[in-house]
Design a protein around this motif. Structure first.
Motif, PDB file in Angstrom:
ATOM      1  N   TYR A 264       0.829  -1.203   0.000  1.00 20.49           N
ATOM      2  CA  TYR A 264       0.000   0.000   0.000  1.00 20.49           C
ATOM      3  C   TYR A 264       0.868   1.260   0.000  1.00 20.49           C
ATOM      4  N   TYR A 267       2.048   1.800  -3.458  1.00 22.06           N
ATOM      5  CA  TYR A 267       0.946   2.230  -4.324  1.00 22.06           C
ATOM      6  C   TYR A 267       0.670   3.715  -4.122  1.00 22.06           C
ATOM      7  N   PHE A 374      -8.659  -1.548   0.594  1.00 19.64           N
ATOM      8  CA  PHE A 374      -7.209  -1.311   0.590  1.00 19.64           C
ATOM      9  C   PHE A 374      -6.630  -1.243   1.981  1.00 19.64           C
ATOM     10  N   TRP A 378      -3.826  -3.727   3.612  1.00 23.61           N
ATOM     11  CA  TRP A 378      -2.569  -3.217   4.161  1.00 23.61           C
ATOM     12  C   TRP A 378      -2.337  -3.763   5.559  1.00 23.61           C
TER      13      TRP A 378
ATOM     14  N   PRO B 145      -4.060   7.056  -6.699  1.00 27.32           N
ATOM     15  CA  PRO B 145      -4.823   7.214  -5.456  1.00 27.32           C
ATOM     16  C   PRO B 145      -5.489   8.584  -5.417  1.00 27.32           C
ATOM     17  N   GLY B 215      -6.934   3.892  -3.995  1.00 28.82           N
ATOM     18  CA  GLY B 215      -6.304   4.090  -2.698  1.00 28.82           C
ATOM     19  C   GLY B 215      -6.576   5.492  -2.173  1.00 28.82           C
ATOM     20  N   ASP B 216      -6.438   5.639  -0.865  1.00 29.78           N
ATOM     21  CA  ASP B 216      -6.684   6.930  -0.223  1.00 29.78           C
ATOM     22  C   ASP B 216      -5.357   7.650  -0.023  1.00 29.78           C
ATOM     23  N   GLY B 217      -5.109   8.605  -0.885  1.00 24.62           N
ATOM     24  CA  GLY B 217      -3.831   9.326  -0.844  1.00 24.62           C
ATOM     25  C   GLY B 217      -3.641  10.152   0.412  1.00 24.62           C
ATOM     26  N   LEU B 219      -4.051   9.230   3.319  1.00 24.40           N
ATOM     27  CA  LEU B 219      -3.495   8.376   4.385  1.00 24.40           C
ATOM     28  C   LEU B 219      -2.028   8.043   4.140  1.00 24.40           C
ATOM     29  N   CYS B 220      -1.456   8.707   3.145  1.00 28.27           N
ATOM     30  CA  CYS B 220      -0.077   8.398   2.757  1.00 28.27           C
ATOM     31  C   CYS B 220       0.879   8.429   3.945  1.00 28.27           C
ATOM     32  N   PRO B 222       0.321   8.274   7.422  1.00 31.59           N
ATOM     33  CA  PRO B 222       0.162   7.172   8.380  1.00 31.59           C
ATOM     34  C   PRO B 222       0.539   5.804   7.797  1.00 31.59           C
ATOM     35  N   VAL B 223       0.222   5.589   6.520  1.00 34.59           N
ATOM     36  CA  VAL B 223       0.534   4.277   5.919  1.00 34.59           C
ATOM     37  C   VAL B 223       2.044   4.084   5.823  1.00 34.59           C
ATOM     38  N   CYS B 224       2.740   5.117   5.343  1.00 35.69           N
ATOM     39  CA  CYS B 224       4.209   5.005   5.245  1.00 35.69           C
ATOM     40  C   CYS B 224       4.821   4.830   6.626  1.00 35.69           C
TER      41      CYS B 224
END
Lengths: 411, 248
Positions: A264, A267, A374, A378, B145, B215-217, B219-220, B222-224
């Motif tokens: 994720y 992406y 998604f 993740w 995203p 995808g939800d950009g 949230l970049c 927090p996801v990273c």
């Protein structure tokens, strides 16, 4: 004498039965492909066959879109066009059974009894996963046979053959290149730790330990074979060969959903300026773990290679279920030395399947039902990494090598 | 004198032939015009997720000749793609044939690829029933995203254009207001023919919208952060554990 005969019969029964099961599935697969909408044969098999067809027409196998393997594989499968489409599958199931035989021989060399060795290698020979994979037409069994062949030669100290098989495995798929470090560490001259000097002298001694005849022989033969194959196929197919066989896999940024914990993140950042740095950050844990594993376990090469592969797959930027076979074929070499109880072992296995199941659920809903899952995919990917790390830690804790090297356990 | 008479008669006779042929031609072209005006094309997209099927139904006029060839010209947006290998294996089982105008990137995301055109021949063997059905499997591409909180992106798929051709209306003229378009004669793509295209206004249906998750950009961060944290923690824990249990 009778016991010997019984043992021989058992061994022959096991290997014959595993071959027959695979052959039956290949036949069934042919029937299913012809009669049902859902095909048994994997899409990869059609990719290999199309590439082989291009070769028979005098063209490059890379004319087939998504063919990202060595031309050697397409060449091996040219009888698919000249003889029968089923030739490749027969080759794969033969390599699969051969892998079982190699596991058996390695276990015998490591000191396991015949009966125990047969029981352990039946975990591979009668395992539905490799049976399914090879009968569906995936080429993973060729690589499994090459890697196991390398380990057998190293165990039996046939270094030249080991080097040749090692070069072939690296040529087929890049990941065995990580074995170079533990192999080098295991082949270097080991010295008694009489002097405990630190500093430059100890470093010099360490470097000098790598300069011995065996390591030189292995390195030169492996490098020679690999370079020869690379040069030959570069001459035949040019830049496209280098790109599709190696560079694509090294720079691959598959943003589509897969088991990797990084999926994720890659992406969402695919087109941002951070993409390169994040790719590097994702590579660090893999590198650190491979270095630590090499140093910690190089004296037991089979165990070290198993850990290497499991770490490589779990921490990789892309992970599909095909990759699991890369370390599953080495697991039977590790199992006899595990002091886990059956309950604990089954528990870990269930945990591993549960981790996959928790990922497959939201992935199915995304791909086939169109829900936006998604975030769940993740989280499931992260959980799967945690589960894999936990399982590896359990395996490391409960591993008891039979050789004399001492285990160091800090209390 | 006689010579002049004979030549005039010959001239008149050939003129009459031309006129007759022209008349026949006009008749056939008139028929073609009538058929294309009275044909209906409808499209339905079934299944969910990233793998869909586009069902195209063509209702031809009941008096259509068997000598008429049908072509469905489909202009696809870049958000979807067809798998040429899947289509090749399907063509063995189905009675329609398809050709693509370009090579398809099977793996690229939508914003890095382009749309493409397909030519579908529902009746390649020459027989022309009045009701034709074609089902084309399509696959959604991954899209960029969304940074504005949208969870889905829309891809508009236009229904195909209907084209008809008959060898009895050659050369094509007087088929106004319909356009004439050049396209491959058959799925063998060995020659080009002049096809009559159905007018846009005649289309019963507008584009069909297909939704794909993105995808939800937003949230970049927090996801990273979350990914790197978990991977580093696992790395440290596993490294420490391996070092503690190392074999000397």
């Amino acid at each position: 004498m009778e016991r010997l005969i019984t043992k021989l019969t058992e061994k022959h029964v096991l290997f014959t039965a595993s071959f027959v099961i695979r052959l039956a599935l290949v036949a069934y697969g042919d029937y299913q492909d012809k009669t049902m909408v859902v095909k048994y044969t994997d899409i990869d098999y059609h990719v290999f066959t199309d590439a082989a067809r291009f070769i028979t027409e005098g063209q490059s196998p890379y004319n087939r879109s998504t063919y990202r393997y060595t031309p050697l594989l397409a060449w091996l499968l040219t009888p698919n066009i000249y003889l029968s489409m089923v030739f490749g599958k027969i080759l794969f199931i033969v390599c699969d059974v051969l892998s079982g035989l190699l596991i058996y021989k390695i276990l015998l060399l490591k000191g396991l009894g015949t009966e125990a060795a047969l029981r352990v290698c039946s975990l591979w020979l009668l395992n539905p996963l490799p049976i399914g994979v090879s009968s569906r037409g995936n080429a993973e069994s060729i690589l499994a046979a090459l890697v196991l062949g390398t380990l057998l030669c190293m165990e039996a100290r046939h270094l030249m053959w080991g080097a040749i098989l090692y070069a072939l495995s690296v040529h087929m798929k890049i990941y065995p290149v990580t074995y170079a470090l533990p192999i080098a560490l295991s082949l270097r001259t080991t010295e008694t730790r009489s002097e405990d000097k630190k500093g430059i002298k100890s470093l010099m001694r360490f470097i000098r330990s790598f300069l011995n005849r065996e390591l030189f022989l292995f390195a030169s033969v492996a490098a020679g074979v690999f370079c020869m194959l690379t040069a030959l196929f570069y001459y035949m197919y040019g830049w496209e060969f280098l790109h599709e066989t190696y560079l694509y896999h090294l720079t691959r940024r598959d943003i589509r959903h897969n088991f990797s914990p990084y999926f994720y993140m890659l992406y969402l950042t695919a087109d941002s300026g951070w993409s390169q740095w994040l790719g590097l950050a994702a590579f660090l844990p893999q590198l650190i773990l491979l270095l630590v594993a090499s140093w910690a376990f190089h004296s037991d090469l089979s165990f070290c290679c198993f850990l290497h592969t499991a770490i490589f797959v779990s921490f990789n930027k892309v992970c599909t279920s095909q990759y699991f076979l890369w370390y599953l074929c080495l697991l039977p070499l590790v199992i006899p030395h595990l002091s886990l109880s059956l309950k604990q072992g089954v528990g870990l296995l269930i945990l591993w399947f549960a981790g996959q199941g928790l990922w497959l659920g939201p992935a199915y809903f995304l791909e086939f039902e169109g829900y936006n899952t998604f975030l769940w995919i993740w989280l499931a990917g992260l959980l799967f990494l945690i589960i894999n790390s936990f399982i590896l830690m359990q395996i490391v804790s409960h591993y008891k090598p039979t050789q004399t090297p001492q285990r160091l356990k800090v209390e | 004198m006689y010579f002049v008479l004979v030549s005039v008669l010959a001239c008149l006779a050939s003129c009459h032939c031309f006129i007759e042929r022209d008349e026949k031609n006009e008749n056939h072209c008139g028929l073609l015009q009538h058929w294309i005006e009275s044909s209906l094309v409808s499209m339905e997209i079934i299944k969910r997720g990233f793998h869909r099927e586009v069902e195209i139904t063509v209702e031809l006029s009941p008096d259509v000749h068997s000598a008429v060839r049908v072509l469905l010209l489909h202009r696809w947006p870049r958000g979807v793609y067809v798998d040429p290998y899947q289509l090749a294996s399907l063509s063995d089982l189905s009675d329609w044939k398809i050709i693509l105008d370009s090579t398809i990137d099977l793996e690229g995301p939508a914003h890095k690829t382009t749309g493409f055109v397909t030519f579908v021949y529902p009746t390649p063997d020459g027989t022309t029933p009045t009701l034709l059905k074609v089902t084309i499997p399509i696959h959604g591409r991954y899209h960029e995203p969304s940074f504005v909180g949208e969870t889905f992106t829309s891809v508009e798929i236009e229904p195909p254009e209907l084209l008809l051709w008959t060898e009895k209306c050659v050369p094509l003229n007087n088929v106004e207001p319909h356009d004439v378009m050049e396209a491959p004669c058959t799925h063998h793509n060995s020659s080009s023919c002049q096809w009559v295209k159905q007018q846009h206004q005649q289309k019963e249906q507008g584009p069909v919208s297909v939704q794909f998750p993105v995808g939800d950009g937003s949230l970049c961060g927090p996801v990273c952060g979350g990914t790197l944290l978990v991977t580093m923690l696992c790395c440290v824990a596993l490294s420490k554990h391996m070092w503690e249990h190392r074999i000397i």
